[in-house]
Design an enzyme around this catalytic site. Structure first.
Site, PDB file in Angstrom:
ATOM      1  N   ASP A   1     -81.581  43.399  20.505  1.00 11.37           N
ATOM      2  CA  ASP A   1     -80.308  43.350  19.804  1.00 11.37           C
ATOM      3  C   ASP A   1     -80.567  43.677  18.336  1.00 11.37           C
ATOM      4  OD1 ASP A   1     -77.505  42.763  19.538  1.00 11.37           O
ATOM      5  OD2 ASP A   1     -78.080  40.871  18.612  1.00 11.37           O
TER       6      ASP A   1
ATOM      7  N   ASP B   1     -80.318  37.059  19.804  1.00 13.59           N
ATOM      8  CA  ASP B   1     -80.022  35.820  19.085  1.00 13.59           C
ATOM      9  C   ASP B   1     -78.797  35.111  19.639  1.00 13.59           C
ATOM     10  OD1 ASP B   1     -78.297  37.923  18.018  1.00 13.59           O
ATOM     11  OD2 ASP B   1     -77.687  36.441  16.521  1.00 13.59           O
TER      12      ASP B   1
ATOM     13  N   ASP C   1     -77.919  43.071  15.167  1.00 17.65           N
ATOM     14  CA  ASP C   1     -77.403  42.066  14.238  1.00 17.65           C
ATOM     15  C   ASP C   1     -77.954  40.686  14.594  1.00 17.65           C
ATOM     16  OD1 ASP C   1     -75.655  43.570  12.523  1.00 17.65           O
ATOM     17  OD2 ASP C   1     -74.329  43.829  14.233  1.00 17.65           O
TER      18      ASP C   1
END
Length: 357
Positions: A26, A225, A28
């Protein structure tokens, strides 16, 4: 341990960059935040790549095309090619192309990333419901997307045109904080039409399929995250995952994760790619309090590093000392075992305070 029965983080005697051929990362909250590289991300990714790991960047953000994302990563110090970037715009465009003939018109409610991805699949982006579109596709269009674009979507959908969405993330991080994501915009159209879109992005299978088709990964590791997109997407795809604590998910949220949101591994940041992972073991000679659990409490205790975690008197308890992250891993085992197929509701405040988390 299967994902469906996961009750503790897994260990690995081999560095993760050696145990897996491809990292599906991922962006961001993992590689950057607010456009700036997260601490240790650049060094860790370059080292993992130099050691032979394929790096692929997987994003639900449909606004920016792959070449723009790759250029940004390269500017940050992580050299990347457009082929290394997989977006939800690409995943949803493949989904549409599988259901419509080549050359079909698609009404775009979103940004340039969607238009480029549609053309790549032989579809024609259009701007109005009056252009006789065969489908509507909605993706994040940036903070300045005009309200009238949602009206165009509604006009077409209310005439029976099928509706697709790149993703349904309700929020998106920005340099100034959290802002509405594509999921919030999708809700506007859903409320106005009563329709339901076909969704491609994480955590749903079309996005994982797109990453595997484009990378050719044989033994992939999802790195993210967010529990509800990255980790659940890995769960749905049947692959292992690494949660890093540099973005949305904090320690308290991790302890309450239900099975589909429980990562294979947990680490502070992307340095976790370059190391093995410690084993979390069941402890048979734990503190006496474990053996006198009250009604409905589990009697298991789990150790990692110098820590032992268990449930007592309605709370998660942590004894010992050592590296804070090892204490969190032990707490995960105690919480997830106690919760079974549900979400742990035990008080973890004192235990997390002991770790400074």
């Amino acid at each position: 341990m299967s994902q469906q029965s996961r009750t503790r983080p897994s260990g690995s005697t081999t560095a993760l960059n050696e145990a897996y051929d491809t990292a599906l990362l991922d962006l961001d909250g993992v590689v950057y935040a607010g456009g700036e590289a997260i601490a240790y991300a650049v060094e860790s990714l370059n080292t993992a790549r130099d050691r032979g790991m394929r790096l692929a960047y997987v994003t639900n953000n449909a606004l920016r095309p792959p070449d723009t994302v790759a250029a940004h990563l390269t500017e940050l110090g992580v050299p990347a090619d457009p082929a290394d970037v997989i977006t939800s715009a690409q995943a949803v465009s493949r989904l549409i192309a599988e259901q419509l003939p080549p050359g079909s018109k698609v009404l775009v409610i979103g940004g340039e990333g969607l238009r480029i991805a549609l053309r790549e699949r032989g579809l024609e982006p259009v701007e109005s419901a009056d252009d006789d579109p065969a489908a509507v596709v909605q993706g994040y269009g940036g903070p300045d997307l005009a309200w009238g674009r949602f009206a165009e979507a509604c006009y077409a959908i209310n005439h029976g045109v099928p509706w697709f969405a790149s993703n349904t993330d309700l929020t998106i991080p920005s340099a100034r904080g959290i802002m509405p994501g594509n999921g919030a915009a999708v809700e506007v159209v859903r409320i106005a039409t009563g329709a339901e879109p076909q969704v491609a992005g994480k955590p749903l299978p079309p996005m994982h399929r797109e990453t595997i088709l484009r990378t050719g990964a044989r033994h992939a590791l999802v790195v993210g995250d967010r529990l509800d997109t990255d980790i659940e997407g890995a769960f749905n795809g049947g692959v292992d995952s690494l949660l890093v604590l540099t973005g949305v998910t904090d320690a308290a949220q991790l302890l309450t994760a239900e099975p589909r949101h429980r990562p294979t591994y947990v680490d502070l940041d992307l340095r976790g790619l370059l190391t093995g992972q410690p084993e979390v073991t069941e402890v048979t000679d734990a503190a006496p309090a474990v053996g006198v659990s009250g009604a409905g409490e589990t009697a298991g205790a789990f150790g990692c590093g110098g820590w032992t975690a268990y449930v007592s008197a309605g709370a998660l308890v942590l004894d010992g000392e050592g590296v804070a992250l090892d204490g969190l891993r032990a707490l995960c085992a105690a919480a997830w075992t106690d919760a079974g197929d549900g979400s742990c509701t035990r008080d973890a405040g004192k235990a997390l305070a002991k770790l400074g988390l």
